[in-house]
Write a protein that holds these residues in place. Structure first.
Motif, short mmCIF file in Angstrom:
data_model
loop_
_atom_site.label_atom_id
_atom_site.label_comp_id
_atom_site.label_asym_id
_atom_site.label_seq_id
_atom_site.Cartn_x
_atom_site.Cartn_y
_atom_site.Cartn_z
N ALA A 335 0.83 -1.21 0.00
CA ALA A 335 0.00 0.00 0.00
C ALA A 335 0.86 1.26 0.00
O ALA A 335 0.42 2.31 -0.48
CB ALA A 335 -0.95 -0.01 1.20
N ALA A 336 2.07 1.16 0.55
CA ALA A 336 2.98 2.30 0.50
C ALA A 336 3.52 2.49 -0.91
O ALA A 336 3.76 3.62 -1.36
CB ALA A 336 4.13 2.10 1.48
N GLN A 342 -5.02 0.63 -5.26
CA GLN A 342 -4.35 -0.39 -6.05
C GLN A 342 -3.89 -1.57 -5.20
O GLN A 342 -3.69 -2.68 -5.72
CB GLN A 342 -3.17 0.21 -6.81
CG GLN A 342 -3.56 0.94 -8.09
CD GLN A 342 -4.12 0.00 -9.15
OE1 GLN A 342 -3.54 -1.02 -9.47
NE2 GLN A 342 -5.29 0.36 -9.70
N ALA A 343 -3.73 -1.36 -3.90
CA ALA A 343 -3.37 -2.49 -3.02
C ALA A 343 -4.48 -3.53 -3.02
O ALA A 343 -4.22 -4.73 -2.85
CB ALA A 343 -3.09 -2.00 -1.60
N SER A 488 -5.76 4.54 -12.55
CA SER A 488 -6.82 5.31 -11.89
C SER A 488 -7.77 5.92 -12.92
O SER A 488 -8.49 6.88 -12.62
CB SER A 488 -6.20 6.42 -11.03
OG SER A 488 -5.38 7.26 -11.83
N GLY A 489 -7.80 5.35 -14.12
CA GLY A 489 -8.71 5.81 -15.16
C GLY A 489 -9.66 4.71 -15.61
O GLY A 489 -9.44 3.52 -15.35
N LEU A 519 -13.82 0.21 -13.94
CA LEU A 519 -13.73 1.49 -13.27
C LEU A 519 -12.30 1.73 -12.79
O LEU A 519 -11.49 0.79 -12.72
CB LEU A 519 -14.69 1.52 -12.08
CG LEU A 519 -16.18 1.34 -12.42
CD1 LEU A 519 -17.01 1.28 -11.14
CD2 LEU A 519 -16.66 2.45 -13.34
N PRO A 520 -11.95 2.96 -12.47
CA PRO A 520 -10.61 3.21 -11.93
C PRO A 520 -10.31 2.32 -10.73
O PRO A 520 -11.17 2.13 -9.86
CB PRO A 520 -10.68 4.69 -11.52
CG PRO A 520 -11.70 5.28 -12.42
CD PRO A 520 -12.73 4.22 -12.61
N ASP A 521 -9.14 1.73 -10.69
CA ASP A 521 -8.68 0.89 -9.58
C ASP A 521 -9.60 -0.31 -9.34
O ASP A 521 -9.70 -0.79 -8.21
CB ASP A 521 -8.59 1.71 -8.29
CG ASP A 521 -7.74 2.96 -8.44
OD1 ASP A 521 -6.61 2.83 -8.92
OD2 ASP A 521 -8.22 4.05 -8.09
N GLU A 522 -10.21 -0.82 -10.39
CA GLU A 522 -11.15 -1.92 -10.20
C GLU A 522 -10.56 -3.23 -10.69
O GLU A 522 -9.94 -3.31 -11.75
CB GLU A 522 -12.46 -1.65 -10.96
CG GLU A 522 -13.51 -2.73 -10.71
CD GLU A 522 -14.84 -2.41 -11.35
OE1 GLU A 522 -15.88 -2.60 -10.70
OE2 GLU A 522 -14.84 -1.96 -12.52
N GLY A 523 -10.80 -4.26 -9.92
CA GLY A 523 -10.54 -5.62 -10.34
C GLY A 523 -11.83 -6.41 -10.28
O GLY A 523 -12.65 -6.22 -9.37
N LEU A 524 -12.06 -7.27 -11.26
CA LEU A 524 -13.28 -8.07 -11.32
C LEU A 524 -12.92 -9.53 -11.56
O LEU A 524 -11.96 -9.85 -12.28
CB LEU A 524 -14.19 -7.61 -12.47
CG LEU A 524 -14.82 -6.22 -12.38
CD1 LEU A 524 -15.58 -5.93 -13.67
CD2 LEU A 524 -15.74 -6.11 -11.17
N ILE A 525 -13.71 -10.41 -10.96
CA ILE A 525 -13.65 -11.84 -11.28
C ILE A 525 -14.99 -12.21 -11.89
O ILE A 525 -16.04 -12.02 -11.26
CB ILE A 525 -13.37 -12.70 -10.04
CG1 ILE A 525 -12.06 -12.27 -9.36
CG2 ILE A 525 -13.27 -14.18 -10.44
CD1 ILE A 525 -11.75 -13.02 -8.09
#
Length: 532
Positions: A335-336, A342-343, A488-489, A519-525
């Protein structure tokens, strides 16, 4: 044809690393201990992991916070004693979890009785247990090797008139693994803990344990610059990754296998093609899991990570099982590095790639940068090369359990400062928040159990477009697609290689129907329709 998952627990399991000094203090000295780990086991079990790896718990002067071992078959008094260890391992096993210890074979503490004997005289029977050499012709160090912490790898011993080798601090003299007595003694150490019920070991700096017999100079690194650690001024051609080390790794594996379902995780920092050699061969296997640090070392870029995954998978032998890690006690927190949003994407990546994931304590809370005043810093790596700002203290701060005094970690000031936002970022607060990082980790770990494609399935990389990393996991007819937006886009996703979609089963954000975008910063399964 890639290896299919077998029956070993570590193939579908998840490992959770605990840094004992920073997990839970129960005796009011500001330092975590074994009783504290036992008291917090319900948190670990509730996460949904399968095994715990403890950073070193052996007696140590703590020059390098436990990686300078003074007794391989005891417990550091600050952490407890053997009775406390026996209680802990019983409690771990009672929860259906496994326990791995950190084995440090390359070097001991300079206070270990073996080294005290070795340095006492040139004719001591243990002299050859370590690597001693006369000065170079004309005086000075025997060769140009550089310690991983900076400065020469050689320390002069005035009393006996020779130098001894240390790949790390001078308080950590390297053992001579060419000596059969050393190998026998270290095998006895492994047996001691295996007989006590441990389920395996993470083997520290395994690729270091044998050096070229002639100790020639290492070549200069043509790409070195002052912004890089002093160690990297040279290429460690002769000081690491020697052919003879593989036979030792195989001997360790043979010993572990004689105890049944045990696992060896080898710490190895090497390019993929050399890294893969540490699996050994089907006839002469070595460590089960040569630790793969590429997600820690790589830039957070979709195209780069895709290439890393593809190259790593291609490098594995057919019988080899992959593994991944995004955080450890030695690396900046994820996260740092990339931010909390994004973490979450990184967590989804770690827990959906093919292979065994290792989590690091506190990453499940999204702990990021921690402010540590100079006067509170403890890591010797920082003090050896302060201008590089590579101290590891920021990844070793205490676990924040609640918003009471000292975050519930201790009743006194902890040995390192807490994360700056501990009053809001702690286990109790995140337990109560359904959208927290902690709850997200739990949901992802639960998905691995519900969907075998995520823990045991094959992996097929897809072309995801700009900033998008995507792949399909498949097992016994179940097909899942993972789409990760590393930006982030807003990003559009092409699904032509996936087939039709049966629904979304997980998101790093709020669940929603899939509309062809991320979406920005999105992950999907995504659940994919079965192929008829």
């Amino acid at each position: 044809m890639r290896k299919k998952v077998g029956t070993a627990w570590w193939e579908t399991g998840v490992i959770y690393q605990i840094y004992p000094r920073s997990f839970q203090d129960t005796n009011g000295d500001g330092v975590g201990d074994l009783a504290g780990i036992e008291a917090r086991l319900d948190h670990v079990a509730a996460l949904g992991v399968d095994a715990i790896w403890l950073s070193p718990i052996f007696p140590s002067p703590m020059a390098d916070f436990g990686y300078d071992v003074a007794d391989y078959c005891g417990i550091e008094p600050a952490f407890g004693d053997l009775a406390a260890f026996d209680s802990l391992i019983a409690a771990v096993h009672a929860r259906g979890l496994k326990l791995l210890l950190d084995f440090v074979p390359n070097h001991t503490s300079d206070e270990h009785p073996w080294f005290v004997e070795s340095r006492s005289s040139r004719d001591n029977p243990k002299r050859d247990w370590y690597i001693w050499r006369d000065p170079a012709p004309g005086g000075g160090v025997p060769n140009n090797w550089i310690s991983d912490f900076g400065g020469s790898s050689w320390e002069w011993d005035e009393a006996s008139g020779q130098y001894y080798l240390h790949a790390f601090l001078k308080e950590q003299p390297d053992l001579n693994w060419r000596n059969p007595q050393v190998r026998a003694a270290m095998s006895d150490v492994l047996r001691f803990w295996l007989d006590r019920g441990v389920d395996g070991f993470r083997i520290d700096v395994l690729w270091h344990i044998v050096k070229h017999e002639a100790l020639p100079d290492n070549p200069l690194n043509p790409d070195w610059s002052p912004e890089i650690t002093e160690r990297d001024r040279l290429l460690q051609v002769y000081s690491t990754d020697q052919p003879e080390a593989h036979a030792i790794s195989a001997e360790m594996r043979e010993l572990a296998d004689s105890y049944g379902d045990r696992v060896l995780v080898g710490e190895i920092f090497l390019p993929p093609e050399r890294h893969a050699r540490w699996y050994g061969t089907p006839e002469r296997p070595q460590v089960h899991l040569p630790f793969n640090f590429q997600l820690i070392e790589s830039p957070w870029d979709a195209a780069h990570l895709r290439a890393v995954i593809e190259t790593y998978e291609a490098s594995l032998p057919e019988f080899g099982w992959p593994n991944w890690v995004i955080g450890s006690h030695d690396a900046p927190r994820i996260a740092a590095r990339i931010g909390e949003a994004q973490a979450r994407v990184a967590a989804m990546l770690l827990l959906t790639l093919r292979g065994t994931p290792t989590l690091y304590q506190g990453d499940e809370l999204g702990i990021g940068n921690v402010t540590i005043p100079v006067e509170r810093m403890r890591d010797p790596q920082h003090f050896r090369q302060p201008s590089l700002n590579i101290g590891r203290d920021r990844s070793r701060t205490p676990m924040p359990w609640d918003n009471s005094a000292y975050a519930g970690f201790s009743t006194v000031e902890p040995w390192l400062p807490l994360n700056d936002d501990w009053r809001e970022r702690n286990v109790a607060t995140q337990e109560a928040d359904p959208d927290s990082m902690l709850r997200f980790y739990r949901s992802m770990l639960a998905l691995r159990r519900v969907h075998p494609a995520l823990s045991a399935g094959s992996l097929t990389l897809l072309e995801g477009g700009r900033d998008v990393l995507c792949y399909v996991r498949e097992h016994e007819g179940e097909r899942l697609a993972v789409f990760l937006n590393l930006s982030s886009g807003l990003r559009h996703c092409e699904l032509r290689d996936c087939g039709s979609i049966d629904g979304v089963i997980a998101s790093t954000l709020s669940p929603r129907p899939f509309d062809g975008t991320l979406l920005p910063d999105e992950g999907l399964i995504l659940r994919l329709a079965k192929v008829s």
